[in-house]
Design an enzyme around this catalytic site. Structure first.
Site, PDB file in Angstrom:
ATOM      1  N   ASP A  37       0.847  -1.190   0.000  1.00 51.76           N
ATOM      2  CA  ASP A  37       0.000   0.000   0.000  1.00 51.76           C
ATOM      3  C   ASP A  37       0.887   1.246   0.000  1.00 51.76           C
ATOM      4  O   ASP A  37       2.119   1.147   0.033  1.00 51.76           O
ATOM      5  CB  ASP A  37      -0.981  -0.012   1.175  1.00 51.76           C
ATOM      6  N   SER A  38       0.270   2.403  -0.027  1.00 52.57           N
ATOM      7  CA  SER A  38       1.037   3.652  -0.143  1.00 52.57           C
ATOM      8  C   SER A  38       1.958   3.868   1.059  1.00 52.57           C
ATOM      9  O   SER A  38       3.066   4.391   0.904  1.00 52.57           O
ATOM     10  CB  SER A  38       0.102   4.846  -0.330  1.00 52.57           C
TER      11      SER A  38
END
Length: 84
Positions: A37-38
């Protein structure tokens, strides 16, 4: 002599970020292939900054979407290092 950038990035991803059983290759995309994920990508870029003594800008970070992108960024910011 420092390890090649791709080798170091792939080892770090396998050790700290990627679930066992997922293959990490030079062309692996963080979100689609590695399920990062980011926040994982931000943490990876912070690790890269620490390891290579470089500064990754927010603009640079927004363009890092794959192992290849990260390796090319490191080489651009630290041109004395080898990709492979």
């Amino acid at each position: 002599m420092p390890r090649p950038i791709y080798e170091a990035l792939i080892d770090r991803l396998k050790t700290h970020y990627v679930v066992d059983g997922i293959e990490v290759k030079e062309d692996s995309r963080f979100s689609e292939d590695l399920a990062l994920d980011s926040l994982d990508v931000v943490e990876l870029c912070m690790d890269i900054e620490d390891e290579y003594g470089i500064e990754v800008t927010d603009n640079d970070l927004s363009k890092v979407r794959s192992v290849q992108d990260a390796a090319e960024l490191v080489q651009r910011l630290a041109p004395s290092l080898q990709l492979r």
